[in-house]
Design a protein around this motif. Structure first.
Motif, PDB file in Angstrom:
ATOM      1  N   HIS A  34      14.529   2.706 -11.450  1.00 21.02           N
ATOM      2  CA  HIS A  34      13.573   1.686 -10.729  1.00 21.02           C
ATOM      3  C   HIS A  34      13.239   2.159  -9.421  1.00 21.02           C
ATOM      4  N   CYS A  35      12.477   3.046  -9.175  1.00 14.37           N
ATOM      5  CA  CYS A  35      12.317   3.719  -7.921  1.00 14.37           C
ATOM      6  C   CYS A  35      11.325   2.924  -7.279  1.00 14.37           C
ATOM      7  N   TRP A  36      11.257   2.970  -5.892  1.00 16.65           N
ATOM      8  CA  TRP A  36      10.278   1.888  -5.311  1.00 16.65           C
ATOM      9  C   TRP A  36      10.073   2.356  -4.152  1.00 16.65           C
ATOM     10  N   ALA A  37       8.888   1.730  -3.369  1.00 17.84           N
ATOM     11  CA  ALA A  37       8.464   1.989  -1.941  1.00 17.84           C
ATOM     12  C   ALA A  37       7.738   0.955  -1.760  1.00 17.84           C
ATOM     13  N   PHE A  38       7.703   0.624  -0.453  1.00 15.65           N
ATOM     14  CA  PHE A  38       6.876  -0.473   0.127  1.00 15.65           C
ATOM     15  C   PHE A  38       6.267  -0.434   1.651  1.00 15.65           C
ATOM     16  N   VAL A  39       5.191  -1.052   1.967  1.00 13.70           N
ATOM     17  CA  VAL A  39       4.483  -1.379   3.187  1.00 13.70           C
ATOM     18  C   VAL A  39       4.590  -2.678   3.393  1.00 13.70           C
ATOM     19  N   ALA A  40       5.692  -3.263   3.582  1.00 13.28           N
ATOM     20  CA  ALA A  40       5.993  -4.872   3.735  1.00 13.28           C
ATOM     21  C   ALA A  40       5.237  -5.500   5.129  1.00 13.28           C
ATOM     22  N   GLY A  41       3.975  -5.133   5.539  1.00  8.68           N
ATOM     23  CA  GLY A  41       3.300  -5.609   6.309  1.00  8.68           C
ATOM     24  C   GLY A  41       2.128  -5.050   6.899  1.00  8.68           C
ATOM     25  N   ALA A  42       1.685  -4.752   8.154  1.00  6.80           N
ATOM     26  CA  ALA A  42       0.346  -4.092   8.402  1.00  6.80           C
ATOM     27  C   ALA A  42       0.758  -2.459   7.875  1.00  6.80           C
ATOM     28  N   PRO A  43      -0.433  -1.952   7.605  1.00  8.80           N
ATOM     29  CA  PRO A  43      -0.217  -0.486   7.184  1.00  8.80           C
ATOM     30  C   PRO A  43       0.094   0.397   8.221  1.00  8.80           C
ATOM     31  N   GLN A  44      -0.030   0.119   9.631  1.00 12.25           N
ATOM     32  CA  GLN A  44       0.404   1.232  10.380  1.00 12.25           C
ATOM     33  C   GLN A  44       1.677   0.706  11.240  1.00 12.25           C
ATOM     34  N   ASP A  45       2.435  -0.391  10.773  1.00 15.43           N
ATOM     35  CA  ASP A  45       3.760  -0.473  11.053  1.00 15.43           C
ATOM     36  C   ASP A  45       4.856   0.394  10.409  1.00 15.43           C
ATOM     37  N   SER A  46       5.344   1.270  10.933  1.00 18.15           N
ATOM     38  CA  SER A  46       6.415   1.938  10.488  1.00 18.15           C
ATOM     39  C   SER A  46       7.668   1.245  10.142  1.00 18.15           C
ATOM     40  N   GLN A  47       7.955   0.310  10.869  1.00 15.53           N
ATOM     41  CA  GLN A  47       9.186  -0.362  10.840  1.00 15.53           C
ATOM     42  C   GLN A  47       9.290  -1.170   9.480  1.00 15.53           C
ATOM     43  N   VAL A  48       8.001  -1.552   8.730  1.00 13.51           N
ATOM     44  CA  VAL A  48       8.035  -2.227   7.515  1.00 13.51           C
ATOM     45  C   VAL A  48       7.931  -1.221   6.353  1.00 13.51           C
ATOM     46  N   TYR A  49       8.198   0.123   6.511  1.00 16.53           N
ATOM     47  CA  TYR A  49       8.275   0.985   5.221  1.00 16.53           C
ATOM     48  C   TYR A  49       9.658   1.219   4.682  1.00 16.53           C
ATOM     49  N   GLY A  50       9.729   1.369   3.403  1.00 11.60           N
ATOM     50  CA  GLY A  50      10.854   1.781   2.748  1.00 11.60           C
ATOM     51  C   GLY A  50      10.601   2.099   1.433  1.00 11.60           C
ATOM     52  N   PHE A  51      11.693   2.995   0.968  1.00 13.77           N
ATOM     53  CA  PHE A  51      11.376   3.777  -0.357  1.00 13.77           C
ATOM     54  C   PHE A  51      12.995   4.040  -0.900  1.00 13.77           C
ATOM     55  N   SER A  52      12.978   4.433  -2.261  1.00 13.00           N
ATOM     56  CA  SER A  52      14.209   4.637  -2.965  1.00 13.00           C
ATOM     57  C   SER A  52      13.890   5.399  -4.049  1.00 13.00           C
ATOM     58  N   ASP A  53      14.878   6.681  -4.258  1.00 18.40           N
ATOM     59  CA  ASP A  53      14.645   7.510  -5.356  1.00 18.40           C
ATOM     60  C   ASP A  53      15.412   7.098  -6.723  1.00 18.40           C
ATOM     61  N   ASP A  54      16.274   5.981  -6.389  1.00 16.63           N
ATOM     62  CA  ASP A  54      17.120   5.395  -7.286  1.00 16.63           C
ATOM     63  C   ASP A  54      17.800   6.203  -8.370  1.00 16.63           C
ATOM     64  N   GLY A  55      18.387   7.523  -7.661  1.00 12.38           N
ATOM     65  CA  GLY A  55      19.082   8.284  -8.703  1.00 12.38           C
ATOM     66  C   GLY A  55      18.124   9.398  -9.464  1.00 12.38           C
ATOM     67  N   GLU A  56      16.797   9.492  -9.043  1.00  9.10           N
ATOM     68  CA  GLU A  56      16.175  10.806  -9.147  1.00  9.10           C
ATOM     69  C   GLU A  56      16.388  11.820  -8.042  1.00  9.10           C
ATOM     70  N   PRO A  57      16.310  13.160  -8.346  1.00 14.64           N
ATOM     71  CA  PRO A  57      16.478  13.935  -7.395  1.00 14.64           C
ATOM     72  C   PRO A  57      15.821  13.679  -5.925  1.00 14.64           C
ATOM     73  N   SER A  58      16.527  13.804  -4.884  1.00 20.03           N
ATOM     74  CA  SER A  58      15.906  13.544  -3.411  1.00 20.03           C
ATOM     75  C   SER A  58      14.488  14.005  -3.332  1.00 20.03           C
ATOM     76  N   GLY A  59      13.584  12.937  -2.932  1.00 17.96           N
ATOM     77  CA  GLY A  59      12.151  13.444  -2.491  1.00 17.96           C
ATOM     78  C   GLY A  59      11.342  13.371  -3.539  1.00 17.96           C
TER      79      GLY A  59
END
Length: 205
Positions: A53-78
């Protein structure tokens, strides 16, 4: 920070099969980091037997890097979370979360194949996503005599102010949300047209 930006109007799901693995890309509206994490958890609950269950989010304004997040959830890094986040960042959308659910089909895709599957899935979903424009507003307090209400009401109508609350006593007290980018113009015009009798007072924080 942008005065306005597109956000998802409704959730979207897109399914693709690549070398016997099934990839389900789900897009949701998540206005905060907490909301994004809760939505990821809900997707995991709905797909308990998926391998990833891989995910990524921009949980706010598009330019606000403080609300970015992501996970590979077990897939190879990157190979999953970063390509997904890159698609979200490139879209200019805000308050958005993408989860790609993978049901493994037994055939390895390799690093390049994974990047294409995860990033490409999000990119394809974004092209189909219906969005609405979010306009950032700043709440303000206006206190005025009844004789100045005509000026105040004309500015509310012209600048698309949203009336939040009103009190009618010896004076009129109005709480109004204005588009943030127009604040300076509204305040100047209100002061000029009432000869300084009326001005805006921020209620934001």
């Amino acid at each position: 920070m942008a005065a306005a930006y597109p956000i998802p109007a409704a959730p979207l799901a897109l399914t693709e099969e690549i070398k016997k693995s099934r990839f389900i890309t789900l897009i949701g509206h998540t206005p905060t980091v907490a909301a994004a994490k809760a939505w990821v958890s809900e997707v995991k609950r709905q797909h308990p037997t998926a391998r990833h269950h891989c995910w990524a989010f921009v949980a706010g304004a598009p330019q606000d890097s403080q609300v970015y997040g992501f996970s590979d959830d077990g897939e190879p890094s990157g190979t999953a979370g970063k390509p997904m986040l890159a698609q979200l960042m490139g879209s200019g959308f805000g308050e958005i979360c993408a989860v790609v659910v993978r049901y493994y089909g037994g055939i390895q895709l390799g690093t390049g194949g994974l990047v294409k599957a995860y990033g490409g899935g999000v990119g394809a979903a974004l092209k189909q996503l219906v969005t609405i424009l979010k306009v950032l507003r700043t709440p303000a307090l206006i206190e005025c005599d009844y004789g100045d209400m005509g000026v105040v009401e004309s500015l509310i109508n012209r600048y698309g102010g949203e009336l939040l609350a009103a009190e009618y006593g010896l004076q009129v007290r109005l709480q109004i949300a204005w588009e943030s980018s127009a604040w300076a113009n509204i305040d100047k015009e209100l002061t000029d047209r009432t000869h300084g009798r009326v001005s805006l007072r921020s209620l934001d924080g």
